[in-house]
Scaffold this active site. Sequence first.
Site, mmCIF file in Angstrom:
data_model
loop_
_atom_site.group_PDB
_atom_site.id
_atom_site.type_symbol
_atom_site.label_atom_id
_atom_site.label_comp_id
_atom_site.label_asym_id
_atom_site.label_seq_id
_atom_site.Cartn_x
_atom_site.Cartn_y
_atom_site.Cartn_z
ATOM 1 N N ASP A 22 0.944 -0.698 0.497
ATOM 2 C CA ASP A 22 0.224 -0.241 0.315
ATOM 3 C C ASP A 22 1.332 1.697 -0.194
ATOM 4 O O ASP A 22 2.159 1.144 0.841
ATOM 5 C CB ASP A 22 -1.033 -0.158 1.371
ATOM 6 N N SER A 23 -0.204 2.170 -0.859
ATOM 7 C CA SER A 23 1.310 3.491 -0.460
ATOM 8 C C SER A 23 1.601 4.279 1.043
ATOM 9 O O SER A 23 2.371 4.746 1.630
ATOM 10 C CB SER A 23 0.023 4.734 -1.094
ATOM 11 N N CYS A 62 -3.615 -0.437 -2.666
ATOM 12 C CA CYS A 62 -3.352 0.792 -2.569
ATOM 13 C C CYS A 62 -4.595 0.898 -3.955
ATOM 14 O O CYS A 62 -4.203 0.028 -4.975
ATOM 15 C CB CYS A 62 -2.005 0.827 -3.024
ATOM 16 N N GLU A 84 -7.566 9.824 7.990
ATOM 17 C CA GLU A 84 -6.289 10.074 9.099
ATOM 18 C C GLU A 84 -6.482 10.471 9.714
ATOM 19 O O GLU A 84 -6.048 10.665 11.267
ATOM 20 C CB GLU A 84 -5.173 10.608 8.127
ATOM 21 N N CYS A 135 -11.066 3.865 -2.141
ATOM 22 C CA CYS A 135 -9.723 4.011 -1.645
ATOM 23 C C CYS A 135 -9.393 3.468 -0.008
ATOM 24 O O CYS A 135 -11.140 3.458 0.757
ATOM 25 C CB CYS A 135 -9.484 5.796 -1.543
ATOM 26 N N HIS A 154 -9.143 4.129 2.441
ATOM 27 C CA HIS A 154 -8.735 5.118 3.868
ATOM 28 C C HIS A 154 -11.325 5.478 3.410
ATOM 29 O O HIS A 154 -11.403 5.723 4.814
ATOM 30 C CB HIS A 154 -8.824 6.656 3.432
#
Lengths: 272, 272
Positions: free
Chosen positions: B11-12, B74, B154, B189, B191
């Site tokens: 993942d990034s 990702c 985040e 995504c 996130h």
Amino acid sequence: MSDERPIGVFDSGIGGVTVLRALRNHLPQESFVYLGDTARLPYGTKSSATVVTYAIQAARALVRRNVKMLVVACNTASSVALGPLEAALAPLPVIGVVGPGAAAGNAACRNGHIAVIATEGTVQGGAYSRALHALRPELRISQIACTLFVALAEEGWIDGPVMEGAARRYLDPLFTDRADAPDTLVLGCTHFPALAPALGRLLGPRVSLVDSAETTALAVADALRAHGLQAGDQSRGAVRFLVSDSPGRFIRVGPVFLGETIPAEQVETLDL
Amino acid sequence: MSDERPIGVFDSGIGGVTVLRALRNHLPQESFVYLGDTARLPYGTKSSATVVTYAIQAARALVRRNVKMLVVACNTASSVALGPLEAALAPLPVIGVVGPGAAAGNAACRNGHIAVIATEGTVQGGAYSRALHALRPELRISQIACTLFVALAEEGWIDGPVMEGAARRYLDPLFTDRADAPDTLVLGCTHFPALAPALGRLLGPRVSLVDSAETTALAVADALRAHGLQAGDQSRGAVRFLVSDSPGRFIRVGPVFLGETIPAEQVETLDL
């Protein structure tokens, strides 16, 4: 005697063009090479060790372009990497934005309580606190990491309910209904000047907003004189842009901060 | 016959642990090496060329750890770098999240109109559109780059007025008072699953939210069977984490997405 070499301006990405803009206004006879490490931005959430490594790589790329001075426009890099950069590049003069920003904040602060908003990395690096306390040891300093402001500025959401809600969440605990609230807010990230109008409305006229771009330009002018590095009349404001990612996004988002378009032929990609 | 080598998950940065979590639930006998390119995150705002370069560097680091398969957690890397990764690592099986996410979205969509929310890079890469149209050519697809959602997740602001304001600004034009609004929203995504409860309340029960983590885990299980790579009973869920930045922030923020703490001794820093 004049020195026609360009001034190197380094930033983690796009926001540093606010500093470039002030430099060009104050120093119209100078030419510039601006390096934005757009492939690896943002620096504000990275560890100090990684920021130091990246900043030195970027600075060396500017040295290869024969710059006569390095201006670190990125607050995070100025906060955690200024000493290592000076050591790595000596005797090249290196000027960061934190010292000038702290000086401007201290000059504006009347009630002895100053707030600094910045990225996580800048807050943790603690450079603003150190610089402010060196100027006025009794100053009360409140630092707030406003991570979301970077994304808001890049998205262009510099106004409206989302920006206002984020600003309230970050700033209300410090500013609302408190007799001892700061009277000065230092914008400790190159992205934040874009948010200044909204922040000014929210905080009202009692709070001064301080942006380090202008005072950094004055500090650079002083350093050019002190080192005898001033340009003559040949290069007059020429700018080249170097970016580590492909230039598309830089050319699209950069004008928000620079205040003018960025012609594609002035932008070059380099590997860092 | 069993293959005890670990599965590599790339993942990034941090968000991909949502995929790791689903993999561990579905494949309790397997072990994993998770690589988060935390020094260079996010990938979602970078150009395709840079994402391809970074993804191949990261994948090679996992190959040196003797992985038997690569899972690209990702979405941005899955969208723009899956072909180049397959070519660079052949014959190693490579599985991305876009194909499984598109399949799940297509299965959920009844009214023929599907929305995909993702990063700028994923939207511009167009992989969700290609994958969805390959499954159902007549599907109407609306893609929205929701850049701010990454920062909100985040920051842990997964609820409340800022999250709601951002969601309204991104999604209202597509969903509000429109008879032809999508009935399915693909969370494109890693996130975004953290924001699913707030998105669900905003959009109401008429809209299905689709997360690719679960279906990716099922696709990985299929691929392990197809290639005869299933583990026996020795390694059972062991995980090592590799990160390209210092591990502090990963250990702090990671549990939001993983749902359990990340012990420091399981995390190793590597240069990419």
